[in-house]
Design an enzyme around this catalytic site. Structure first.
Site, mmCIF file in Angstrom:
data_model
loop_
_atom_site.group_PDB
_atom_site.id
_atom_site.type_symbol
_atom_site.label_atom_id
_atom_site.label_comp_id
_atom_site.label_asym_id
_atom_site.label_seq_id
_atom_site.Cartn_x
_atom_site.Cartn_y
_atom_site.Cartn_z
ATOM 1 N N PRO A 7 0.747 -1.537 -0.343
ATOM 2 C CA PRO A 7 0.485 0.399 -0.422
ATOM 3 C C PRO A 7 0.785 1.422 -0.258
ATOM 4 O O PRO A 7 1.825 1.626 0.985
ATOM 5 C CB PRO A 7 -0.534 -0.153 1.546
ATOM 6 N N CYS A 98 4.397 4.180 7.986
ATOM 7 C CA CYS A 98 4.435 5.175 7.563
ATOM 8 C C CYS A 98 5.190 6.468 8.556
ATOM 9 O O CYS A 98 5.398 6.971 9.294
ATOM 10 C CB CYS A 98 2.565 5.931 6.780
ATOM 11 N N LYS A 139 1.840 -3.749 9.802
ATOM 12 C CA LYS A 139 3.195 -3.243 8.480
ATOM 13 C C LYS A 139 3.906 -2.359 9.519
ATOM 14 O O LYS A 139 3.496 -1.454 9.710
ATOM 15 C CB LYS A 139 2.784 -2.520 7.529
ATOM 16 N N GLY A 200 11.457 -3.684 0.585
ATOM 17 C CA GLY A 200 11.676 -2.961 0.383
ATOM 18 C C GLY A 200 13.131 -2.789 -0.360
ATOM 19 O O GLY A 200 13.907 -4.238 0.080
#
Length: 319
Positions: A7, A98, A139, A200
């Site tokens: 996302p 985030c 996450k 990542g």
């Protein structure tokens, strides 16, 4: 082994989720985060970022979509998670990764990694509220400014009720600067009993192989690498399944770009649609030389008819 589409707020919206999942190889995807503050959101707020909820919570290609929530109030998050489930969410995912400053300033995302006790409380409350058959996942990053607390955070989430963890292998302060510290994903998996996904700096098949070797985990979540190389998940899935793979060349990608544009024109304003297309084409330049030439032509173009012509979409006839 599962392959997930990450996302990414402001990038992987329902249009790009649709187009990327058409390519194949993706087992599930996640919405952009839905920001939860101090109230129960109306259903329209969920449908805005997750219109797939109206179609069985899956993309047109049949790929399941999870709903991601972001916030810091355990009770409010739980109430909104229940509503998301009532609207059809098959999985509730919680965002503690985030890195955006505006999000962190309002106590959301990676800043909560400073508070493992709060992470545990959020997971416990959401897990208690959501129907037992609907998984709750999370996450996270390795930490805010240091990975030293990564295991404490992972344990807090897993013990609170997370059934899967996705670990973006960088801290908030590191943002998206390479490298990703895949070795820390291995450390996290060593201390939790739930599946861990590595995330990542996986841009190529070779990156994935190295990530799997260093992290020791099989499951992977792809973000910018998949946006820049739309067949990356299919490449990885082909290796996983032991089947032959034919790379997606520019001619094969162009119809997807045209489909993206058609949907953007239908859903976005004439002012916003060109920018969304340019955003994706700019990322494709990392993989496709043809995208560099296209982006040069698109860069200053704002007229939607002209944008369509540049990618081979006929100008609509006047009524």
């Amino acid at each position: 082994m599962q392959i997930a589409l990450a996302p990414m707020e402001g990038l992987v919206d329902n249009i790009l989720r649709d187009v990327l999942t058409r390519v194949g190889g993706i087992d599930w995807c996640v919405t952009e985060f839905i920001r939860i503050n101090d109230r129960l959101l109306p259903p329209g707020e969920f449908y805005k970022l997750a219109p797939e909820l109206r179609h069985g919570a899956q993309t047109a290609a049949g790929v399941p979509m999870r709903v991601q929530l972001l916030g810091s109030d355990p009770v409010c998050l739980a109430e909104n998670a229940v509503l998301a489930c009532e609207l059809g969410a098959p999985v509730i995912d919680l965002n503690f990764g985030c890195p955006a400053k505006t999000v962190n300033k309002s106590r959301g995302g990676a800043v909560l990694l400073k508070e493992p006790e709060l992470l545990h409380a959020i997971l416990r409350e959401v897990r208690r509220a959501v129907p037992a058959h609907i998984p709750v996942t999370a996450k996270m990053r390795l930490g805010f400014d240091s990975p030293d607390g990564a295991m404490d955070c992972a344990l807090a989430l897993a013990e609170g009720g997370a059934e899967q963890l996705v670990v973006h292998a960088r801290t908030k302060v590191e943002g998206y600067k390479p490298p990703a510290h895949w070795e820390w994903v291995a450390r996290v998996q060593d201390v939790v009993k739930v599946p861990v996904f590595a995330n990542g700096e996986v841009w190529t098949l070779e990156d994935w192989r190295r990530c799997r070797e260093v992290s020791g985990v099989e499951d992977i979540m792809l973000g910018r690498g998949l946006v820049s190389r739309p067949d990356l998940a299919r490449q990885i899935a082909a290796v996983r399944d032991g089947v032959e793979f034919v790379p997606l060349d520019w001619q094969g990608l162009l119809p997807l770009i045209q489909e993206f544009w058609s949907q953007a024109r239908a859903e976005l304003t004439p002012r916003a649609a060109p920018g969304r297309l340019k955003q994706w084409v700019a990322m494709l330049t990392r993989t496709y030389p043809e995208a560099t030439a296209l982006f040069t032509e698109l860069r200053r173009e704002t007229d939607c008819d002209r944008v369509g012509q540049l990618i081979g979409v006929p100008v609509p006839e006047a009524a």
